[in-house]
Design a protein around this motif. Structure first.
Motif, PDB file in Angstrom:
ATOM      1  N   UNK A 286       0.997  -0.912  -0.195  1.00 39.69           N
ATOM      2  CA  UNK A 286      -0.188   0.171   0.133  1.00 39.69           C
ATOM      3  C   UNK A 286       1.295   1.217  -0.379  1.00 39.69           C
ATOM      4  N   UNK A 287       1.960   1.417   0.405  1.00 39.79           N
ATOM      5  CA  UNK A 287       3.011   2.401   0.834  1.00 39.79           C
ATOM      6  C   UNK A 287       3.482   2.548  -0.389  1.00 39.79           C
ATOM      7  N   UNK A 288       3.473   1.156  -1.034  1.00 35.93           N
ATOM      8  CA  UNK A 288       4.587   1.602  -2.491  1.00 35.93           C
ATOM      9  C   UNK A 288       3.545   1.933  -3.208  1.00 35.93           C
ATOM     10  N   UNK A 289       2.195   1.857  -3.407  1.00 34.18           N
ATOM     11  CA  UNK A 289       1.372   2.257  -4.181  1.00 34.18           C
ATOM     12  C   UNK A 289       1.373   4.203  -3.988  1.00 34.18           C
ATOM     13  N   UNK A 290       1.410   4.571  -3.406  1.00 34.02           N
ATOM     14  CA  UNK A 290       1.084   6.356  -2.721  1.00 34.02           C
ATOM     15  C   UNK A 290       2.308   6.586  -3.447  1.00 34.02           C
ATOM     16  N   UNK A 291       3.916   6.077  -2.928  1.00 27.76           N
ATOM     17  CA  UNK A 291       4.504   5.981  -4.009  1.00 27.76           C
ATOM     18  C   UNK A 291       4.553   6.305  -5.602  1.00 27.76           C
ATOM     19  N   UNK A 292       4.210   5.365  -5.515  1.00 24.42           N
ATOM     20  CA  UNK A 292       3.897   5.098  -7.482  1.00 24.42           C
ATOM     21  C   UNK A 292       3.191   6.863  -7.660  1.00 24.42           C
ATOM     22  N   UNK A 293       1.690   6.663  -6.884  1.00 24.96           N
ATOM     23  CA  UNK A 293       0.817   7.745  -7.362  1.00 24.96           C
ATOM     24  C   UNK A 293       1.525   9.447  -7.093  1.00 24.96           C
ATOM     25  N   UNK A 294       2.548   9.425  -6.776  1.00 24.96           N
ATOM     26  CA  UNK A 294       3.429  10.432  -5.837  1.00 24.96           C
ATOM     27  C   UNK A 294       4.681  10.661  -6.854  1.00 24.96           C
ATOM     28  N   UNK A 295       3.995   9.583  -7.935  1.00 25.21           N
ATOM     29  CA  UNK A 295       5.598   9.956  -9.037  1.00 25.21           C
ATOM     30  C   UNK A 295       6.722   9.565  -8.443  1.00 25.21           C
ATOM     31  N   UNK A 296       7.540   8.268  -6.861  1.00 21.36           N
ATOM     32  CA  UNK A 296       8.399   8.365  -6.150  1.00 21.36           C
ATOM     33  C   UNK A 296       9.130   6.849  -6.805  1.00 21.36           C
ATOM     34  N   UNK A 297      10.104   6.293  -6.843  1.00 19.80           N
ATOM     35  CA  UNK A 297      10.437   5.327  -6.952  1.00 19.80           C
ATOM     36  C   UNK A 297       9.843   3.802  -6.604  1.00 19.80           C
ATOM     37  N   UNK A 298       9.450   2.990  -6.816  1.00 18.94           N
ATOM     38  CA  UNK A 298       9.124   2.042  -6.129  1.00 18.94           C
ATOM     39  C   UNK A 298       9.681   1.014  -4.974  1.00 18.94           C
ATOM     40  N   UNK A 299       8.900   0.705  -4.425  1.00 21.05           N
ATOM     41  CA  UNK A 299       9.727  -0.220  -3.030  1.00 21.05           C
ATOM     42  C   UNK A 299      10.780  -0.721  -3.532  1.00 21.05           C
ATOM     43  N   UNK A 300      12.009  -0.807  -3.039  1.00 27.42           N
ATOM     44  CA  UNK A 300      12.353  -2.320  -3.473  1.00 27.42           C
ATOM     45  C   UNK A 300      12.328  -3.231  -1.977  1.00 27.42           C
ATOM     46  N   UNK A 301      12.042  -4.604  -2.176  1.00 25.42           N
ATOM     47  CA  UNK A 301      12.185  -5.541  -1.190  1.00 25.42           C
ATOM     48  C   UNK A 301      12.488  -5.403   0.451  1.00 25.42           C
ATOM     49  N   UNK A 302      11.793  -4.956   1.162  1.00 25.45           N
ATOM     50  CA  UNK A 302      12.258  -4.780   2.554  1.00 25.45           C
ATOM     51  C   UNK A 302      11.796  -5.542   4.311  1.00 25.45           C
ATOM     52  N   UNK A 303      11.211  -6.087   3.608  1.00 26.36           N
ATOM     53  CA  UNK A 303      11.142  -7.306   4.570  1.00 26.36           C
ATOM     54  C   UNK A 303      11.481  -7.766   5.132  1.00 26.36           C
ATOM     55  N   UNK A 304      12.950  -7.770   5.376  1.00 27.16           N
ATOM     56  CA  UNK A 304      14.459  -7.505   6.520  1.00 27.16           C
ATOM     57  C   UNK A 304      14.697  -7.200   7.362  1.00 27.16           C
ATOM     58  N   UNK A 305      14.348  -5.377   6.552  1.00 30.05           N
ATOM     59  CA  UNK A 305      14.602  -4.725   8.246  1.00 30.05           C
ATOM     60  C   UNK A 305      13.271  -4.303   7.792  1.00 30.05           C
ATOM     61  N   UNK A 306      12.004  -4.128   7.774  1.00 31.00           N
ATOM     62  CA  UNK A 306      10.930  -3.492   8.248  1.00 31.00           C
ATOM     63  C   UNK A 306      10.271  -3.873   9.193  1.00 31.00           C
ATOM     64  N   UNK A 307       9.665  -3.105  10.709  1.00 31.00           N
ATOM     65  CA  UNK A 307       9.960  -3.397  11.795  1.00 31.00           C
ATOM     66  C   UNK A 307       8.476  -2.895  11.961  1.00 31.00           C
ATOM     67  N   UNK A 308       6.956  -3.688  12.284  1.00 31.67           N
ATOM     68  CA  UNK A 308       5.726  -3.633  12.146  1.00 31.67           C
ATOM     69  C   UNK A 308       5.584  -2.701  13.540  1.00 31.67           C
ATOM     70  N   UNK A 309       5.110  -1.391  14.139  1.00 30.54           N
ATOM     71  CA  UNK A 309       4.537  -0.474  14.650  1.00 30.54           C
ATOM     72  C   UNK A 309       3.567  -0.269  15.204  1.00 30.54           C
ATOM     73  N   UNK A 310       3.210  -1.011  16.131  1.00 27.89           N
ATOM     74  CA  UNK A 310       1.921  -0.562  17.018  1.00 27.89           C
ATOM     75  C   UNK A 310       1.867   1.236  17.479  1.00 27.89           C
TER      76      UNK A 310
END
Length: 298
Positions: free
Chosen positions: A181-205
């Protein structure tokens, strides 16, 4: 298991008879190209030709293949990417775009499989049916990738009620979804797509899990409100791990300051809220589901 051996045996028999080939030729013309295209896929080396906002998210599809309840989509991804390469080799751009549209539709199938958790045999058969339908298209569903109405409803219900932040398996799924969903927003804003980041992403509450000794949370949230909303989609954002280490279980003002510097649009927009209460969380929850409905064609 799931008839894979029977399918492979049938395919090999047809290949050997039709091509008058041997095992070496089968390896060189079928196995090796498949292995190479899968390596390109996981190395993010597949080149897409369609417009960014219409192109599939290879990052999300990669994530889907690493999740137990949706890993079977790799079967379809491989088939589509091999076709894509064949079309690229003959400079058929229109054909490549058509395959890319099918890969984008496949994201919805991957999400359905990921969230509704059908039995392995059902998942496998769904993928085989997609492959068969792409070879005998019909007017009602030209590629077999359309989600049924009840499947879309099931996905939306899970998005609305599931506690994605409570267990490791569900956390992996929601990270993949939020990344998409973040990647979609970045594309709409004419920014680069996200590289796969699962290993470095943290889920924040946003409303922290350990909040009992933080007055800014205990003063504004009842125990019941916290237990109902803590792990649900509207209370979750993605951060990189270093950023999360600095936030801890701080007040919303502390979190918002860090969120404002986030490169992830959905995380960044949380900083625009003056406070984080049930009303603001519910609004974010509904907005995130609406965005998922748009992106995944629900």
């Amino acid at each position: 298991k799931n008839c894979e051996v029977d399918l492979l045996e049938d395919y090999l028999n047809k290949f050997m008879t039709k091509e008058d080939a041997d095992g070496k030729e089968f390896f060189e013309t079928k196995v090796e190209p498949a292995a190479k295209i899968l390596k390109q896929f996981y190395d993010t080396g597949v080149q897409l030709v369609g417009k960014d906002e219409e192109a599939p998210s290879l990052s999300f599809l990669q994530s889907a293949t690493s999740i137990a309840t949706s890993k079977e989509v790799k079967i379809v991804i491989l088939d589509f990417l091999l076709k894509h390469k064949e079309l690229r080799d003959v400079h058929d751009e229109a054909g490549q775009i058509s395959i890319e549209k099918q890969l984008k539709q496949l994201e919805g199938i991957a999400l359905w499989s990921m969230l509704t958790k059908p039995k392995p045999k059902v998942r496998f058969q769904r993928c085989i049916n997609i492959l068969l339908s792409t070879r005998s298209a019909t007017d009602t569903d030209p590629n077999g990738l359309a989600l049924l109405r009840e499947e879309k409803e099931a996905i939306r219900e899970i998005l609305n009620t599931a506690e994605f932040g409570a267990r490791a398996g569900e956390i992996k799924k929601v990270k993949a979804m939020l990344e998409r969903l973040n990647e979609h927003r970045l594309v709409i804003q004419h920014q680069n797509r996200m590289e796969p980041l699962q290993s470095t992403l943290h889920l924040e509450h946003i409303h922290p899990q350990n909040h009992n000794n933080v007055e800014s949370w205990t003063d504004n949230w009842t125990h019941k409100e916290s237990s109902v909303w803590l792990h649900r989609l509207g209370n979750l954002v993605i951060l990189n791990q270093k950023k999360n280490a600095k936030i801890g279980n701080g007040s919303f003002n502390v979190k918002a300051e860090h969120f404002s510097n986030s490169p992830y649009p959905l995380t960044n927009q949380i900083s625009k809220h003056m406070e984080w209460n049930v009303a603001s969380l519910t609004k974010n929850h509904e907005d995130t589901i609406d965005l998922a409905t748009e992106v995944f064609g629900l």
